[in-house]
Each structure stands twice: as C-alpha cells, then as structure tokens.
Write a protein that holds these residues in place. Structure first.
Motif, PDB file in Angstrom:
ATOM      1  N   GLU A 121       7.318  -4.928 -10.483  1.00  0.00           N
ATOM      2  CA  GLU A 121       6.361  -6.028 -10.119  1.00  0.00           C
ATOM      3  C   GLU A 121       5.653  -5.274  -8.879  1.00  0.00           C
ATOM      4  OE1 GLU A 121       7.975  -9.842 -10.416  1.00  0.00           O
ATOM      5  OE2 GLU A 121       7.979  -9.811 -12.500  1.00  0.00           O
ATOM      6  N   ALA A 122       6.789  -4.819  -7.865  1.00  0.00           N
ATOM      7  CA  ALA A 122       6.076  -4.947  -6.505  1.00  0.00           C
ATOM      8  C   ALA A 122       5.364  -3.645  -6.694  1.00  0.00           C
ATOM      9  CB  ALA A 122       7.180  -4.833  -5.531  1.00  0.00           C
ATOM     10  N   PHE A 123       5.742  -2.532  -7.236  1.00  0.00           N
ATOM     11  CA  PHE A 123       5.161  -1.478  -7.433  1.00  0.00           C
ATOM     12  C   PHE A 123       3.755  -1.722  -8.314  1.00  0.00           C
ATOM     13  CE2 PHE A 123       9.370   0.952  -7.824  1.00  0.00           C
ATOM     14  CZ  PHE A 123       9.697   0.911  -6.299  1.00  0.00           C
ATOM     15  N   ALA A 124       3.624  -2.483  -9.098  1.00  0.00           N
ATOM     16  CA  ALA A 124       2.407  -2.440  -9.853  1.00  0.00           C
ATOM     17  C   ALA A 124       1.469  -3.404  -8.728  1.00  0.00           C
ATOM     18  CB  ALA A 124       2.574  -3.395 -10.852  1.00  0.00           C
ATOM     19  N   HIS A 125       2.127  -4.190  -7.870  1.00  0.00           N
ATOM     20  CA  HIS A 125       1.030  -5.051  -6.818  1.00  0.00           C
ATOM     21  C   HIS A 125       0.420  -3.972  -6.068  1.00  0.00           C
ATOM     22  CE1 HIS A 125      -0.178  -8.282  -4.221  1.00  0.00           C
ATOM     23  NE2 HIS A 125       0.351  -7.409  -3.164  1.00  0.00           N
ATOM     24  N   THR A 146       4.324   5.250   1.682  1.00  0.00           N
ATOM     25  CA  THR A 146       3.890   4.169   2.563  1.00  0.00           C
ATOM     26  C   THR A 146       3.821   2.982   1.748  1.00  0.00           C
ATOM     27  OG1 THR A 146       2.426   5.263   3.839  1.00  0.00           O
ATOM     28  CG2 THR A 146       2.073   2.972   3.761  1.00  0.00           C
ATOM     29  N   LYS A 147       3.324   3.002   0.333  1.00  0.00           N
ATOM     30  CA  LYS A 147       3.249   1.982  -0.395  1.00  0.00           C
ATOM     31  C   LYS A 147       4.721   1.681  -1.064  1.00  0.00           C
ATOM     32  CE  LYS A 147      -0.268   3.543  -2.959  1.00  0.00           C
ATOM     33  NZ  LYS A 147      -1.653   3.590  -3.843  1.00  0.00           N
ATOM     34  N   VAL A 148       5.461   2.673  -1.284  1.00  0.00           N
ATOM     35  CA  VAL A 148       6.865   2.381  -1.747  1.00  0.00           C
ATOM     36  C   VAL A 148       7.446   1.377  -0.739  1.00  0.00           C
ATOM     37  CG1 VAL A 148       9.227   3.534  -1.695  1.00  0.00           C
ATOM     38  CG2 VAL A 148       7.318   4.380  -3.049  1.00  0.00           C
ATOM     39  N   PHE A 149       7.634   1.830   0.690  1.00  0.00           N
ATOM     40  CA  PHE A 149       8.017   0.887   1.619  1.00  0.00           C
ATOM     41  C   PHE A 149       7.433  -0.475   1.939  1.00  0.00           C
ATOM     42  CE2 PHE A 149       9.952   4.820   3.195  1.00  0.00           C
ATOM     43  CZ  PHE A 149      11.160   4.436   3.538  1.00  0.00           C
ATOM     44  N   LEU A 150       6.115  -0.513   1.494  1.00  0.00           N
ATOM     45  CA  LEU A 150       5.198  -1.708   1.480  1.00  0.00           C
ATOM     46  C   LEU A 150       5.877  -2.642   0.307  1.00  0.00           C
ATOM     47  CD1 LEU A 150       1.881  -0.816   2.662  1.00  0.00           C
ATOM     48  CD2 LEU A 150       3.469  -1.983   4.190  1.00  0.00           C
ATOM     49  N   ALA A 151       5.983  -2.007  -0.770  1.00  0.00           N
ATOM     50  CA  ALA A 151       6.581  -2.668  -1.890  1.00  0.00           C
ATOM     51  C   ALA A 151       7.876  -3.188  -1.693  1.00  0.00           C
ATOM     52  CB  ALA A 151       6.665  -1.900  -3.101  1.00  0.00           C
ATOM     53  N   GLY A 152       8.645  -2.588  -0.814  1.00  0.00           N
ATOM     54  CA  GLY A 152      10.030  -3.365  -0.193  1.00  0.00           C
ATOM     55  C   GLY A 152      10.058  -4.627   0.251  1.00  0.00           C
ATOM     56  N   THR A 153       8.933  -5.282   0.771  1.00  0.00           N
ATOM     57  CA  THR A 153       8.641  -6.459   1.218  1.00  0.00           C
ATOM     58  C   THR A 153       8.771  -7.453   0.193  1.00  0.00           C
ATOM     59  OG1 THR A 153       6.155  -6.331   0.976  1.00  0.00           O
ATOM     60  CG2 THR A 153       7.215  -5.739   3.318  1.00  0.00           C
ATOM     61  N   ALA A 154       8.312  -7.108  -1.004  1.00  0.00           N
ATOM     62  CA  ALA A 154       8.440  -7.878  -2.313  1.00  0.00           C
ATOM     63  C   ALA A 154       9.569  -7.936  -2.837  1.00  0.00           C
ATOM     64  CB  ALA A 154       7.136  -7.470  -3.037  1.00  0.00           C
TER      65      ALA A 154
END
Length: 538
Positions: A121-125, A146-154
């Motif tokens: 779900e986080a990756f899809a977002h 960058t998006k992998v690490f940002l997905a980590g917030t979710a």
C-alpha cells in the motif's frame, strides 16, 4: 520532543562545524532547517537521527526518529527490506508461514502480521511499481530510492520524521504527493530542503549559521521578507558607516593641514624674533608632537570606523556582495531558432515516445521542458544541441550560440584552477586584475584562485559558471538549464535565480521546481509525450 543542549560537533580532522547549539522542537511542529552549504544541516539531522554522535552536549528525543537521507550510495548493496529496517520481520513472517513458529520469530514479528500488505500500500501511494522487497537498492534510480524511504513513513508510522532534501530526485507528480504528506501528517517534521514550495508548507524556519540557530516564526516567504528587512537595514548601516568614514578622513586631513599651517606660521614668527637655536628646536619638537597627537586621535577614529565597516561587510549575504552583470543575446525577439517536426528517438523500431513531438522555439522565448522522470527530457536537449539525431522527423536549428548547464555544472573543467577556468572564457582579453575583480565579485577571493575546480561544491561551481559567462565577450543566444537547482543551497538558488531572471536571451529549463520556474519567468512549456518504454529513459 526533540532537544539539543549546548550541542557541538567537530569533524574527525578537528575542524569545528558548530558549537553551543540549543534547540527545542515540540510535538507536531513542522520545522524547516536551512543554511548555506557547509553550515552543518545534514550533520545536524544525522545527530538527531542518532547516526552521528555529538562532540559535546546532549541530544534527547521522546521516540526514535525516522530518517530519510539525501545520499543513498551506502544502501546500494542492501535489499529494499533491509534499507527500510524490516528485513528481520519479513524473514520471521516467512519462516512462521513455513511452519517455523519459534519464540524468536514471534518476538521479531510482534503483532505485525500485515507488514507485506502495508508495504504494498505504501509503495502504491508513492507510485512505485510494487518492487520486490529483496531487490537491491543499487538497481533503483535516485527518484525510486527517495520514494522507497518516503514510503517508510507509512510503513513505520513514526512520530518524528527527519527529511534531508526529499524532493531532489522527484518529478512533479511525486513532489505533489510529498507536499500533500507534509500538509497532512501529524508527525513532527524537521526538513532540510532548498525546495521553496515545500518550505512554504512548514510552520517555522530555523536558520543554521556560524552564529548558531536563529528562529523565524513563519514559512519560507515570511523568512525571506524578514531577511530582506535585515538586509535593507544592514545596507543602510553600511552606507551610513561609509559616509562616516569619508567624513572622518576629511576631518583628519583638514585638522592636520590646519595644524601644519599654524606650525609654519609660528616658525616664521620665531625666526623673525631671532630666538636662539635651542629655543627654536624646542618649539619645533612641540609642534611635531602636537601634529602627531592630532594624527593619532583622528587615526584612532578612522580605524574604529574602518573596523566597524569591515564587520558590517562580512555580515552581508552572498547576494548583497555579488554583482551579476549578465550580458544579453544580440538576436532580435521573434527570430525562429528551432523547428521540430514529428520528431522521436529510439533504437531500431523501438521509439521513445508514443507520439512524435512538434514545436518551435523563437528568440526571447522562455520555456520549461516538462515530463515525468524517465520521459526523455535530457534526450530531447541532446537533440536540440545536435549531440543526438532524431530517429524520425526533423529538427532545424539556426546558427545560434547555445550554453548547456546541467546539474553537475560539467562545463567546469575539474583539471583547472578557479583562475584558469575563468581565463578559459576570457574571449574579451581582460587584464589579469580585471578577471580577478570579477572572481571577487562572485565570492571567489584570493584564497580560491589557485584551488582546483575539482574540490568546489555544487554552489561554487554554479557561481564560477555564472562568473565565466560574465567574463565571456559574447552572450549566449540560448541558455539551457537541466535541473540546475538540485545540488544548491538556498543562497545559491537565489543567486542563480537572480542571474537567470536578469538574462534577456532565450531560455529552456528542465526543472521540477515550480517556484524556480515562476521566478525565472519560464511561462511557456514543452510537454513530453508518454513514453513507449516501460523503463525510465534519460
């Protein structure tokens, strides 16, 4: 929630970076941490994240911060799962599902039975195409990392999030997702960024400098207004002090001249009176002492004012010290420079874009080249410059003088010194002292002249590039900028913005920084079509 007390950090080579920093960030605060390159912003974030230790002082956090770094090379050999800190959980879950229901696996997993679904779900977002969690980070692009690490917030739901230049590698769509996260998250945020659109979403600006941390109670626009007020006041003080120095020197000169006239008049009277030689010498010595005393008094006043003036000038920002005198193109507005008809690029029968491109560029146009990451913006630039030929269609270009400035400022020759680089553009045969005056104007003092360009930061290379263009005798007809703000701090972004805004020739810009595009008046746009490739294209 986040506290720094008397914090100091010294580099391993014993150079002091900052000292006696005090900081208190409360729950759900959204903080912008800004400062010039080298001021220690990224280091301070790493200290708050716990990946670096203070040299002195204390750091306290109520919960473990989640940290999104600016540089990802250290994670290239890690799997995505390991980089996100969830590899042990995923391994434990897999082993449990395979029948290995051990105490160790249950402890590692905890209650996190939905970890895989939450990752998806986080990756899809964040518009990541469901990467394999065991895939190596080194196989991803900068934007994907960058998006992998940002997905980590979710995935982790942290209470404290530290972001270091999070929008650097993101395209416009991904930046919009980031901005929405910034606006809606309940987490405490500390963000290092030069993205002024992002900075305007944060509540408070903390400026890190050699003087410590200065707090501005508003977003970036508020901070910029306050800095302008400070700059105006400083420049007014500077003018007043310069006027006072001129007046003090004038008074000094007049006083000495007046005393010398009195001494000469006294000497003539003494000679007429026929005084003995010993008396004459006494009068002469007294006169010299009097003149010397007057000179000393005025020299002290001049010296004090000069010292104040030196300190004021040292306080000036780079923008205030620098004079950007950009030459302009000699081409008349409206002259057709480029005509592209049904162009596409690719290899063999595999074309880059689903639809061919058609556009025309005339002298004086200011265009933003827009498209998502991997849509071929740099490829289009290379075709415009003649470095690549279109697979289909035609590009007709008039004889024009084009300058291409990429985000790494590759026009700078790293084998040359700063002074030698400036001389490379000295087509107008300026004298040595004139070239050095230009270098000083762009903040390259004597200490820089013999430095190799290899050791310059991104911002310094940008300033040297601008300086070289002002030295050059012929203005470029067209300037092409490819993600020019990616490696710059706020001060250098503003310097570049001022220079490009003043330039009157044709401008093409590849940038996801909408604030920058607006500031340089890149009002038109060339939109790239959707790509026919599944993988990103440069």
């Amino acid at each position: 929630m986040l506290f720094l007390q008397d914090a100091s950090y010294t580099h391993p080579n014993r150079d002091l970076l900052f000292s006696n920093i005090n900081l208190a960030i409360n729950r759900q605060d959204k903080i912008a941490l800004i400062g010039n390159n080298g001021s220690g912003k990224s280091t301070l974030l790493q200290i708050l994240a716990g990946t670096l230790q203070l040299s002195d002082g204390q750091v306290k956090t109520e919960s473990r911060p989640y940290y999104v770094p600016q540089i990802f090379g250290q994670f290239n050999d890690h799997t995505i799962a390991r980089a996100l800190g969830i590899e042990d959980k995923l391994t434990a879950l897999k082993q449990i599902l395979d029948g290995q229901v051990t105490e160790e696996n249950l402890t590692l997993l905890g209650d996190d039975w939905t970890i895989e679904e939450r990752c998806s779900e986080a990756f899809a977002h964040w518009n990541l195409d469901a990467p394999d969690l065991m895939q190596k980070m080194g196989t991803l692009s900068g934007g994907q990392k960058t998006k992998v690490f940002l997905a980590g917030t979710a995935i982790h739901h942290p209470e404290i999030v530290l972001l270091d230049e999070p929008s650097n590698h993101l395209d416009t769509v991904s930046r919009d997702i980031l901005y929405e996260y910034i606006k809606t998250t309940a987490a405490t945020l500390v963000v290092v960024s030069h993205d002024r659109t992002l900075l305007n979403l944060l509540d408070t600006v903390y400026e890190l400098s050699k003087r410590g941390i200065t707090v501005y109670g508003g977003n970036y626009d508020f901070y910029a207004e306050q800095k302008m007020i400070e700059s105006d006041a400083l420049n007014q003080d500077l003018k007043s002090k310069e006027k006072a120095l001129r007046k003090a020197k004038e008074i000094e000169r007049e006083s000495v001249e007046r005393q010398q006239k009195l001494d000469a008049r006294g000497k003539r009277k003494q000679e007429k009176a026929g005084l003995p030689t010993i008396s004459m010498n006494t009068f002469k010595n007294n006169a010299e002492k009097s003149t010397s005393r007057i000179k000393g008094v005025h020299a002290e006043k001049v010296g004090n004012i000069s010292q104040d003036l030196t300190e004021l000038r040292a306080s000036l920002s780079g923008m205030d010290k620098m004079k950007v005198d950009f030459d302009h193109s000699a081409l008349h507005n409206g002259k057709v420079l480029v005509t592209a008809k049904d162009i596409n690029f690719g290899f063999g029968d595999h074309l880059l874009w689903k639809e061919p491109m058609n556009f025309q560029i005339t002298s004086g146009d200011r265009y933003a080249i827009k498209g998502q990451n991997g849509s071929g913006k740099t490829t289009l630039i290379k075709m415009l410059l003649g470095d690549l030929l279109p697979q289909t269609g035609t590009i007709e270009c008039t004889n024009m003088n084009a300058i291409y400035i990429d985000q790494d400022y590759s026009l700078i020759d790293n084998t040359l010194t700063v002074y030698q680089q400036a001389q490379e553009y000295n087509s107008g045969a300026l004298q040595e002292h004139e070239v050095k005056i230009r270098l000083n104007r762009f903040l390259f003092t004597k200490e820089y002249w013999d430095k190799p360009c290899l050791v310059l930061s991104g911002g310094e290379k940008m300033r040297l590039m601008l300086c070289s263009l002002t030295i050059r005798n012929h203005a470029p007809d067209i300037i092409i900028l490819d993600e020019p703000t990616n490696n710059l701090d706020i001060q250098n972004v503003e310097i570049l913005t001022a220079a490009i805004s003043a330039y009157q020739g044709t401008l093409l810009v590849v940038s996801h920084d909408e604030y920058f595009l607006k500031e340089v008046n890149a009002a038109g746009s060339i939109h790239l079509p959707a790509t026919a490739y599944s993988k990103p294209f440069s």
